[in-house]
Write a protein that holds these residues in place. Structure first.
Motif, mmCIF file in Angstrom:
data_model
loop_
_atom_site.group_PDB
_atom_site.id
_atom_site.type_symbol
_atom_site.label_atom_id
_atom_site.label_comp_id
_atom_site.label_asym_id
_atom_site.label_seq_id
_atom_site.Cartn_x
_atom_site.Cartn_y
_atom_site.Cartn_z
ATOM 1 N N LYS A 102 -2.516 -0.472 49.267
ATOM 2 C CA LYS A 102 -3.090 -1.398 48.297
ATOM 3 C C LYS A 102 -3.690 -0.641 47.116
ATOM 4 N N TRP A 103 -3.485 -1.133 45.926
ATOM 5 C CA TRP A 103 -4.063 -0.570 44.711
ATOM 6 C C TRP A 103 -5.467 -1.142 44.518
ATOM 7 N N LEU A 215 -16.750 -8.387 36.816
ATOM 8 C CA LEU A 215 -16.173 -8.434 38.161
ATOM 9 C C LEU A 215 -15.403 -9.737 38.284
ATOM 10 N N ALA A 216 -14.187 -9.668 38.795
ATOM 11 C CA ALA A 216 -13.361 -10.866 38.939
ATOM 12 C C ALA A 216 -12.587 -10.786 40.244
ATOM 13 N N ASP A 217 -12.610 -11.872 41.025
ATOM 14 C CA ASP A 217 -11.889 -11.853 42.298
ATOM 15 C C ASP A 217 -10.544 -12.561 42.176
ATOM 16 N N GLU A 218 -9.801 -12.580 43.265
ATOM 17 C CA GLU A 218 -8.450 -13.134 43.239
ATOM 18 C C GLU A 218 -8.435 -14.651 43.378
ATOM 19 N N SER A 219 -9.632 -15.256 43.449
ATOM 20 C CA SER A 219 -9.736 -16.717 43.489
ATOM 21 C C SER A 219 -10.057 -17.298 42.123
ATOM 22 N N GLY A 220 -10.070 -16.454 41.100
ATOM 23 C CA GLY A 220 -10.295 -16.930 39.741
ATOM 24 C C GLY A 220 -11.736 -16.889 39.274
ATOM 25 N N ASN A 221 -12.647 -16.349 40.105
ATOM 26 C CA ASN A 221 -14.045 -16.231 39.693
ATOM 27 C C ASN A 221 -14.225 -15.004 38.806
ATOM 28 N N VAL A 222 -14.781 -15.188 37.627
ATOM 29 C CA VAL A 222 -15.038 -14.093 36.688
ATOM 30 C C VAL A 222 -16.528 -14.089 36.352
ATOM 31 N N ASN A 271 -10.662 -7.698 39.806
ATOM 32 C CA ASN A 271 -11.350 -6.445 40.103
ATOM 33 C C ASN A 271 -12.375 -6.124 39.014
ATOM 34 N N ALA A 272 -12.810 -4.859 38.932
ATOM 35 C CA ALA A 272 -13.823 -4.455 37.950
ATOM 36 C C ALA A 272 -13.157 -4.048 36.643
ATOM 37 N N LYS A 310 -18.200 -0.799 45.675
ATOM 38 C CA LYS A 310 -17.946 -1.532 46.915
ATOM 39 C C LYS A 310 -17.192 -2.825 46.632
ATOM 40 N N TRP A 311 -17.598 -3.499 45.549
ATOM 41 C CA TRP A 311 -16.933 -4.765 45.243
ATOM 42 C C TRP A 311 -15.513 -4.554 44.728
ATOM 43 N N GLN A 312 -15.243 -3.434 44.111
ATOM 44 C CA GLN A 312 -13.845 -3.127 43.798
ATOM 45 C C GLN A 312 -13.000 -3.129 45.065
ATOM 46 N N ILE A 313 -13.516 -2.462 46.093
ATOM 47 C CA ILE A 313 -12.783 -2.335 47.351
ATOM 48 C C ILE A 313 -12.697 -3.686 48.052
ATOM 49 N N ARG A 314 -13.801 -4.423 48.088
ATOM 50 C CA ARG A 314 -13.822 -5.721 48.771
ATOM 51 C C ARG A 314 -12.869 -6.716 48.102
ATOM 52 N N ILE A 315 -12.870 -6.736 46.772
ATOM 53 C CA ILE A 315 -11.976 -7.659 46.056
ATOM 54 C C ILE A 315 -10.522 -7.310 46.347
ATOM 55 N N ALA A 316 -10.209 -6.005 46.340
ATOM 56 C CA ALA A 316 -8.836 -5.585 46.647
ATOM 57 C C ALA A 316 -8.439 -5.963 48.067
#
Length: 582
Positions: A102-103, A215-222, A271-272, A310-316
């Protein structure tokens, strides 16, 4: 969550990422070049693998080798850190296409869209984010640049479309400078970012540099995590960063934060990332997006309490951000000081060499992100930053006072560093008032009083006596490309990991009378004179790249060039004779 993560980087950012992995119970894999065999990030990791010789192009930029090592180590994620391949969309795409890995970062599509400054400007325009006046398409020849300059007026800036950190950026004051500036911007873009495309912007005369952490996740939260003021720069590269900005009004702060969110949402970003702006006369303009973690992410972490790595890793790994924008609060003030192997009294010239003494400060409000040790050779092969001092407190005034204490107890000998500059600037009224802009350090460099003050603050080198007492030492041994630590009895106490480094900085060739020497280690980027040519004092003889900076070597006297001893692409040592004159 991931089981094992490979960090495709070196130095302090590699250790920072590994520390986050430790807390998430993820195994870590380091990579290293021959120059970094004894480096701290190698010792910190659970496993370490050689990827090539010192040249970054054959080690830390070797995409195929890094993916090969990831498979060999059975890593299921790759984090690129910053620099090297961190913003290389092609590498991200290769990782995405590799089964089981995973990237850690935004998608390669988003990196491609925002990594190019021209397409990023188009995206931001579509999201109703103001941009600096200029082109949203590339330019190819001097005539095009002349036409654009006539439209917007001088000065203008020619920028590499894939650039960042001031590299691939040329300021043009009049038509006569365009041809050379265009050629240089293209060359730097190709060399640093593998992209010779350039575009043109109106040059803002005296802006503040403000950036917003996303920070932005894969559910569209920015979400945005507030802004940082990065206006204190040399050679268009940051020296000191702080959060929050000491000068933004609450109204402008809100507008910039919302604009950053709007633009990243439009790009479908995850991601970040960081959206950078220029602010002048109460107006803000989009400059660029950094599709990676930033060097200065630390100050945002200090005032928000959010671990961005940490949140980079968690989001990925597919996790959703547990916050709304209203949950993000900002407490106190934080300032980061880049500790670089550079001499601020000599216009921040690179100063690779041996850290004879290295004792960083500690105690309340002080954070040190670093990856060096006393006795280590600081190589000229990579970036000049050897560490970061981050200071936090309840207010900016108290943070500055605490910073003075921390810098006073930061002891480095053997090489010149930026520490004297930081001590100087904390007593500077313009900085203390927050009135500094991106041009301020360049203005200081022109003042004799600044140079004298910096020279007076610089410490003399200290050479420590050697001891022959026997000891038990840890020695690194490489087997089939993987590094292991073994203990050896009977080495003298001075034969520590530091003294095992094979990197040297000799005076290779003492120049004959009339010769022009290299005043640093580096790689010849261009030779700007020809045999038989008459040159005047101060003219550029050649350009050396050292520690990711281009440095002009100029003639200290006039004369006729009788012999040229180097060619483009050559590696030279400090003191080596470049050109003979008569």
């Amino acid at each position: 969550m991931f089981d094992k993560l490979l960090v495709a980087n070196r130095g302090e950012i590699a250790i920072r990422i590994m520390a986050a992995c430790e807390e998430l119970d993820i195994g870590t894999v380091a990579i290293y070049s021959d120059a970094d065999r004894e480096s701290e990030h190698v010792a910190y990791a659970d496993e370490a693998y050689r990827v090539g010789p010192p040249q970054a192009s054959e080690s830390y930029l070797d995409q195929e080798r890094i993916i090969e090592v990831s498979k060999e180590a059975q890593a299921d994620a790759i984090h690129p850190g910053y620099g090297f391949l961190a913003e290389n969309a092609e590498f991200a795409e290769q990782v995405e296409a590799t089964d089981g890995i995973k990237w850690i970062g935004p998608s390669s599509d988003a990196m491609q869209q925002l990594g190019s400054k021209t397409s990023a400007r188009e995206t931001m325009q579509a999201a109703d984010v103001p941009i600096v006046p200029g082109t949203t398409t590339s330019v190819d020849n001097p005539d095009e640049v002349v036409s654009i300059a006539e439209e917007y007026g001088y000065p203008i800036t020619i920028k590499a479309a894939g650039g960042g950190g001031g590299r691939g950026m040329q300021i043009v004051q009049d038509e006569y400078e365009i041809e050379d500036a265009l050629e240089t911007a293209k060359r730097e873009g190709e060399a640093y970012f593998d992209d010779a495309e350039v575009y043109v912007e109106k040059y803002l005369s005296d802006p503040k540099h403000i950036e917003v952490q996303i920070l932005a996740d894969e559910s569209g939260n920015v979400l945005h995590l507030g802004e940082r003021d990065c206006s204190l720069q040399r050679r268009h590269q940051k020296v000191i960063e702080e959060a929050p900005s000491p000068t933004l009004s609450q109204s402008l702060r809100k507008k910039i934060g919302n604009a950053a969110k709007r633009g990243m949402h439009k790009a479908g970003y995850t991601n970040a990332g960081t959206v950078e702006f220029l602010v002048e006369d109460g107006k803000f303009y989009f400059m660029e997006v950094n599709t990676r973690i930033q060097v200065e992410h630390t100050v945002t972490e200090e005032i928000t309490g959010i671990d961005i790595v940490k949140w980079q890793i968690r989001i990925a790994a597919g996790e959703t951000l547990p916050y709304d924008q209203s949950d993000i609060t900002f407490n106190g003030h934080a300032i980061q000081y880049r500790v670089n192997a550079e001499d601020p009294a000599s216009e921040f010239a690179p100063t690779p060499g041996k850290l004879e003494t290295y004792r960083p400060p500690s105690t309340i409000g002080v954070r040190i992100d670093h990856a060096v040790f006393e006795g280590q050779e600081v190589s000229g092969d990579y970036d000049s930053m050897i560490g970061k001092l981050i200071v936090e407190s309840s207010s900016r005034t108290e943070c500055i006072n605490r910073s003075k204490r921390a810098l006073r107890h930061f002891d480095i000998d053997g090489i010149q560093t930026t520490l004297p500059f930081h001590q100087y600037i904390l007593n500077d009224n313009t900085f203390r008032d927050g009135a500094h802009t991106t041009k301020y350090v360049d203005q200081l460099l022109k003042e004799d009083s600044f140079k004298k003050a910096i020279e007076n603050r610089s410490d003399a080198s200290v050479v420590k006596p050697e001891s022959d007492e026997p000891s038990m030492e840890t020695v690194s041994v490489e087997v089939d490309g993987e590094l292991f630590d073994v203990q050896v009895e009977g080495l003298s106490s001075n034969n520590t990991r530091a003294s095992q480094s094979t990197s040297e900085n000799p005076i290779a060739n003492k120049a004959d009378e009339g010769g022009i020497q290299a005043d640093m280690e580096g790689t010849v980027i261009s030779v700007d004179v020809e045999e038989g040519e008459h040159i005047d004092q101060g003219e550029t003889v050649c350009v050396l790249e050292a520690m990711k900076m281009e440095n002009e070597i100029t003639a200290n006297h006039g004369g006729i060039v009788s012999e040229i001893n180097v060619s483009e692409g050559d590696s030279v040592n400090m003191g080596e004779q470049l050109v003979q004159m008569r």
